[in-house]
Design an enzyme around this catalytic site. Structure first.
Site, PDB file in Angstrom:
ATOM      1  N   PHE A 158       0.863  -1.192   0.000  1.00  0.00           N
ATOM      2  CA  PHE A 158       0.000   0.000   0.000  1.00  0.00           C
ATOM      3  C   PHE A 158       0.891   1.230   0.000  1.00  0.00           C
ATOM      4  CE2 PHE A 158      -3.071  -3.091   1.387  1.00  0.00           C
ATOM      5  CZ  PHE A 158      -4.271  -2.616   0.884  1.00  0.00           C
ATOM      6  N   LYS A 159       0.544   2.205  -0.802  1.00  0.00           N
ATOM      7  CA  LYS A 159       1.310   3.456  -0.805  1.00  0.00           C
ATOM      8  C   LYS A 159       0.806   4.354   0.321  1.00  0.00           C
ATOM      9  CE  LYS A 159       2.229   3.331  -5.764  1.00  0.00           C
ATOM     10  NZ  LYS A 159       3.590   2.870  -5.785  1.00  0.00           N
TER      11      LYS A 159
ATOM     12  N   TYR B 183       3.557  -4.248   5.222  1.00  0.00           N
ATOM     13  CA  TYR B 183       4.500  -4.714   4.200  1.00  0.00           C
ATOM     14  C   TYR B 183       5.756  -5.269   4.869  1.00  0.00           C
ATOM     15  CZ  TYR B 183       7.799  -4.475   0.278  1.00  0.00           C
ATOM     16  OH  TYR B 183       8.745  -4.776  -0.673  1.00  0.00           O
TER      17      TYR B 183
ATOM     18  N   THR C 116      10.426   1.068  -9.729  1.00  0.00           N
ATOM     19  CA  THR C 116       9.294   0.302 -10.279  1.00  0.00           C
ATOM     20  C   THR C 116       7.999   0.992  -9.860  1.00  0.00           C
ATOM     21  OG1 THR C 116       9.027  -1.035  -8.291  1.00  0.00           O
ATOM     22  CG2 THR C 116      10.564  -1.887  -9.958  1.00  0.00           C
TER      23      THR C 116
HETATM   24  P1  NDP Z   1       5.829  -3.984  -8.974  1.00  0.00           P
HETATM   25  O1  NDP Z   1       4.655  -3.443  -8.259  1.00  0.00           O
HETATM   26  O2  NDP Z   1       6.421  -3.243 -10.096  1.00  0.00           O
HETATM   27  O3  NDP Z   1       5.489  -5.463  -9.507  1.00  0.00           O
HETATM   28  C1  NDP Z   1       4.860  -6.379  -8.667  1.00  0.00           C
HETATM   29  C2  NDP Z   1       4.440  -7.576  -9.491  1.00  0.00           C
HETATM   30  O4  NDP Z   1       3.764  -8.493  -8.625  1.00  0.00           O
HETATM   31  C3  NDP Z   1       3.471  -7.213 -10.609  1.00  0.00           C
HETATM   32  O5  NDP Z   1       3.709  -8.037 -11.729  1.00  0.00           O
HETATM   33  C4  NDP Z   1       2.116  -7.556  -9.996  1.00  0.00           C
HETATM   34  O6  NDP Z   1       1.112  -7.858 -10.935  1.00  0.00           O
HETATM   35  C5  NDP Z   1       2.517  -8.815  -9.239  1.00  0.00           C
HETATM   36  N1  NDP Z   1       1.525  -9.219  -8.273  1.00  0.00           N
HETATM   37  C6  NDP Z   1       1.011  -8.517  -7.236  1.00  0.00           C
HETATM   38  N2  NDP Z   1       0.076  -9.237  -6.614  1.00  0.00           N
HETATM   39  C7  NDP Z   1      -0.017 -10.427  -7.276  1.00  0.00           C
HETATM   40  C8  NDP Z   1      -0.801 -11.575  -7.113  1.00  0.00           C
HETATM   41  N3  NDP Z   1      -1.760 -11.666  -6.172  1.00  0.00           N
HETATM   42  N4  NDP Z   1      -0.623 -12.616  -7.952  1.00  0.00           N
HETATM   43  C9  NDP Z   1       0.300 -12.549  -8.940  1.00  0.00           C
HETATM   44  N5  NDP Z   1       1.070 -11.470  -9.162  1.00  0.00           N
HETATM   45  C10 NDP Z   1       0.904 -10.415  -8.323  1.00  0.00           C
HETATM   46  O7  NDP Z   1       6.896  -4.282  -7.832  1.00  0.00           O
HETATM   47  P2  NDP Z   1       8.482  -4.542  -7.871  1.00  0.00           P
HETATM   48  O8  NDP Z   1       8.887  -5.057  -9.170  1.00  0.00           O
HETATM   49  O9  NDP Z   1       9.133  -3.361  -7.301  1.00  0.00           O
HETATM   50  O10 NDP Z   1       8.574  -5.668  -6.753  1.00  0.00           O
HETATM   51  C11 NDP Z   1       9.034  -6.983  -7.007  1.00  0.00           C
HETATM   52  C12 NDP Z   1       9.439  -7.588  -5.684  1.00  0.00           C
HETATM   53  O11 NDP Z   1      10.538  -6.849  -5.122  1.00  0.00           O
HETATM   54  C13 NDP Z   1       8.350  -7.562  -4.627  1.00  0.00           C
HETATM   55  O12 NDP Z   1       8.404  -8.749  -3.874  1.00  0.00           O
HETATM   56  C14 NDP Z   1       8.733  -6.386  -3.757  1.00  0.00           C
HETATM   57  O13 NDP Z   1       8.204  -6.489  -2.462  1.00  0.00           O
HETATM   58  C15 NDP Z   1      10.236  -6.490  -3.790  1.00  0.00           C
HETATM   59  N6  NDP Z   1      10.937  -5.269  -3.421  1.00  0.00           N
HETATM   60  C16 NDP Z   1      10.874  -4.168  -4.225  1.00  0.00           C
HETATM   61  C17 NDP Z   1      11.580  -3.033  -3.882  1.00  0.00           C
HETATM   62  C18 NDP Z   1      11.590  -1.808  -4.748  1.00  0.00           C
HETATM   63  O14 NDP Z   1      12.279  -0.832  -4.369  1.00  0.00           O
HETATM   64  N7  NDP Z   1      10.895  -1.773  -5.860  1.00  0.00           N
HETATM   65  C19 NDP Z   1      12.375  -2.960  -2.641  1.00  0.00           C
HETATM   66  C20 NDP Z   1      12.388  -4.192  -1.887  1.00  0.00           C
HETATM   67  C21 NDP Z   1      11.686  -5.288  -2.283  1.00  0.00           C
HETATM   68  P3  NDP Z   1       0.105  -6.707 -11.517  1.00  0.00           P
HETATM   69  O15 NDP Z   1       0.845  -6.003 -12.613  1.00  0.00           O
HETATM   70  O16 NDP Z   1      -1.053  -7.517 -12.017  1.00  0.00           O
HETATM   71  O17 NDP Z   1      -0.229  -5.799 -10.370  1.00  0.00           O
END
Ligand code: NDP
Length: 295
Positions: A117-118, A217, A250
């Protein structure tokens, strides 16, 4: 690519290096959840570029298919399959698909899908715990458990859980809780119970007085790291690690951060593919920037 005669040796080296790179993971099946964008997209692309047959497991068919098409246009061996990590029926259907359509053996599972959540989200904090944990913790655990029989069919199975430094133990406000989460005999059942306690305390507004942090989170990722250690202990033949990708540009980070998604994908890809298995032992560690870090 053609090379003038003096560069023949260089050409030979180039072709040889390409062959070595693409054969590192030849014949391996890799699953990446949430691979339609962000870090997951780059993890899937990197695994496929290194020779894995890679499945983009996404909850939105249109986005998943579009991402697969983009990678296929670059000659990569990828395909899309529907998976909503927060939905048990979808997990069961995905497991059936692995069994019936994908050959029944998984070599690499990258649990990347997550939500956050933002700060600007109008959802009250009390109602953020359930949906966050449903995907980032309970769903990820349920998916991994459902896929264990297929991972066990691989000669060298690996699970990479994309967690976060937001799940560092220091977010727990009580030493007693740190002790419970780090107990060497912590069971999955007890961990699930703890995460449900957190959720109900958030819903009741009593989480702070109970020693929980004010981050759903962060708690979801702390739980995921604890689960990583349990799984590593219970599945000694598997390599199971958690990692933080760093602060990555992202949608989740509103495109803030100091890393591009392909840079954020490096540690997960290394944990999935690094061929010196000894260098990744012991299993069950927390990694960032290709190094083990403190939890
Ligand atoms: P994004 O929000 O860009 O991408 C998240 C992805 O997860 C999207 O493809 C989204 O699909 C998918 N997703 C969410 N919920 C579900 C679900 N119920 N079933 C299947 N797919 C789902 O996030 P990031 O690329 O930044 O994050 C990737 C990972 O890295 C996460 O685990 C995040 O917690 C972790 N992370 C990221 C950081 C950052 O700075 N970005 C820092 C630390 C950790 P959809 O497009 O349909 O929403």
């Amino acid at each position: 690519m053609s090379f003038p005669p003096p560069f023949f040796a260089l050409k030979f080296f180039f072709v040889f290096a390409t062959l070595i790179m693409s054969s590192v993971a030849a014949g391996k099946l890799a699953i990446v959840t949430g691979a339609n964008k962000g870090i997951g997209y780059e993890i899937a692309k990197g695994l496929a570029a290194n020779g894995c047959t890679t499945i983009l497991a996404c909850r939105n068919a249109q986005l998943g298919e579009a991402a697969a098409r983009e990678m296929q246009s670059e000659g990569l061996d990828v395909s899309f399959r529907l998976l909503d990590v927060g939905d048990r029926a979808s997990i069961a259907a995905f497991a059936e698909c692995v069994k019936n359509d994908l050959g029944g053996k998984i070599d690499v599972l990258v649990n990347n899908a997550a939500i956050a959540f933002k700060g600007s989200d109008p959802t009250p904090f009390a109602r953020q715990a359930a949906p966050t944990l449903a995907v980032n913790f309970f769903g990820t655990v349920a998916l991994t458990n459902a896929l264990l029989p297929f991972l066990q069919m691989s000669p060298a199975p690996r699970v990479v859980n994309v967690a976060s430094e937001s799940g560092h133990l220091s977010i727990l406000k009580s030493k007693e809780k740190v002790k419970i989460f780090t107990a060497p005999d912590l069971s999955e059942e007890r961990l699930v119970e703890l995460m449900l306690n957190f959720q109900s305390d958030v819903e009741a507004g009593t989480h702070a007085t109970s020693g929980w942090p004010s981050s759903c989170y962060g708690m979801s990722k702390l739980g995921l790291i604890a689960y990583t250690k349990i799984l590593a202990r219970e599945q000694p033949s598997m390599l199971v690690h958690a990692c933080c990708p760093g602060y990555v540009q992202t949608d989740m980070s509103s495109h803030q951060g100091n890393k591009r998604p392909d840079e954020g994908a490096q540690t997960p890809i290394m944990l999935a593919l690094h061929d010196e298995e000894d260098e990744l032992r012991p299993s069950g560690q927390f990694w960032s920037s290709e190094h083990v870090i403190d939890w």
